[in-house]
Design an enzyme around this catalytic site. Sequence first.
Site, mmCIF file in Angstrom:
data_model
loop_
_atom_site.group_PDB
_atom_site.id
_atom_site.type_symbol
_atom_site.label_atom_id
_atom_site.label_comp_id
_atom_site.label_asym_id
_atom_site.label_seq_id
_atom_site.Cartn_x
_atom_site.Cartn_y
_atom_site.Cartn_z
ATOM 1 N N GLU A 97 48.569 -0.603 18.262
ATOM 2 C CA GLU A 97 48.458 0.947 18.600
ATOM 3 C C GLU A 97 46.693 1.198 19.861
ATOM 4 O OE1 GLU A 97 46.376 5.304 17.259
ATOM 5 O OE2 GLU A 97 48.071 3.477 15.833
ATOM 6 N N LYS B 2 53.460 10.409 10.776
ATOM 7 C CA LYS B 2 52.499 10.221 9.816
ATOM 8 C C LYS B 2 52.024 10.778 9.224
ATOM 9 C CE LYS B 2 48.334 8.563 12.085
ATOM 10 N NZ LYS B 2 47.525 8.469 13.094
#
Length: 216
Positions: free
Chosen positions: A44, A134
């Site tokens: 990421e 998340k």
Amino acid sequence: MTGKHETFDALVDSGVTAVLRGIDEDDIVPVAEAIHAGGVRALELTADAKRCSEMIAAVDRALEDTDAVIGAGTVMDAAAARNVIEAGAEFVLAPNLNEDVIDVCNRAGVVAVPGVMTPTEAASAMEAGADILKMFPASTVGPGHIGALQGPLGDIPIMPTGGVSTENVAEYFGAGAIAVGAGSALVDYEAIAAGDMAKVQESAAAFVDAVENARS
């Protein structure tokens, strides 16, 4: 670009997504390559970095012949989501819930991972079409919060991020996480500053080992 289902499976298979934040553009490719060599499939790059789109594209090119999946984090609005997806991001994460970002991801066939904390946010995110939730910041509530969310909402896919380390990752998987996100606990910034990519790889491999032990 990898298909949405394949990306989802890669995130779960990797077990950990490495959060690459605050890394210079000149270093991003060798760092990404070292972390991938350490066994981390999911990388990421945060959208709040300067020239984030260019860095995503560069890492995507460098790792295109591998099993890596490249995503973007800290994607706060629809415009940012479109930009990182055009650059090659295969999954999009955020610290918050923005339904417009989820919509952009769904239209583009990209995995959407919004940030949630409360049952209301979790339910709203899933109704909006999120693929993974998340749980952020995980350190604020701990592993037990996964069960607290899944109890009333069912077997929702949760990726705790923020405060997950090799010392506590087993607790998060034991509580029901499908994967975790990790920044400084996985990414050795001192080694990066020293140009020691072997040590960067070693740090990533240690986290991958902890994930594999947690799942065994």
